[in-house]
Design a protein around this motif. Structure first.
Motif: not given
Length: 141
Positions: A36-64
């Motif tokens: 994966a491109d470095a930019t896309v990979g970094l963006g993915q890691r940032i979003l996954q960091a937010v994802w890991r910290r969310e509860d179930q409702a927060g994850r559903a909102e993030l997915e939406r």
């Protein structure tokens, strides 16, 4: 809102947008592709960091939000929506701010962000004479 949060969102916005454009909502759960491109990979890691910290409702909102942004196919809209999401997450989680600070490159020394907004707005870091408005004529020689 703190200057630190504004800076983190400004730095993360473009890479998060690139990741969502590339992977859509799968960016939240997808294992990072080695090629994966470095930019896309970094963006993915940032979003996954937010994802890991969310509860179930927060994850559903993030997915939406991510799914909606990916379907829009408008980078300006996607950046705005994702920046709002990042701001909210960063404001409520100091540990996430530290994690993102570690992921993102340090801003260049002396870097200055200047924004001019509105009709006839001007901005500059070092500027001599600046005249705005109607009816101004150049000085006579």
């Amino acid at each position: 809102m703190s200057a630190e949060i504004v800076q983190l969102v400004e730095q993360a916005g473009p890479v998060v947008t690139a990741a969502v454009s590339a992977y859509g909502v799968a960016v939240l759960t997808r294992a990072q592709d080695v090629a994966a491109d470095a930019t896309v990979g970094l963006g993915q890691r940032i979003l996954q960091a937010v994802w890991r910290r969310e509860d179930q409702a927060g994850r559903a909102e993030l997915e939406r939000v991510v799914d909606e942004a990916a379907e829009e196919q408008d980078d300006a809209y996607t950046t705005a929506v994702l920046s709002r999401l990042l701001r909210r997450a960063l404001q409520s989680d100091p540990e996430l701010r530290q994690e993102l600070s570690a992921l993102l490159p340090a801003p260049a020394a002396g870097a200055v962000n200047i924004t001019a907004s509105g009709t006839r707005a001007i901005a500059g870091q070092r500027i001599g004479t600046a005249i705005t408005g109607d009816g101004h004529l150049p000085p006579r020689s």
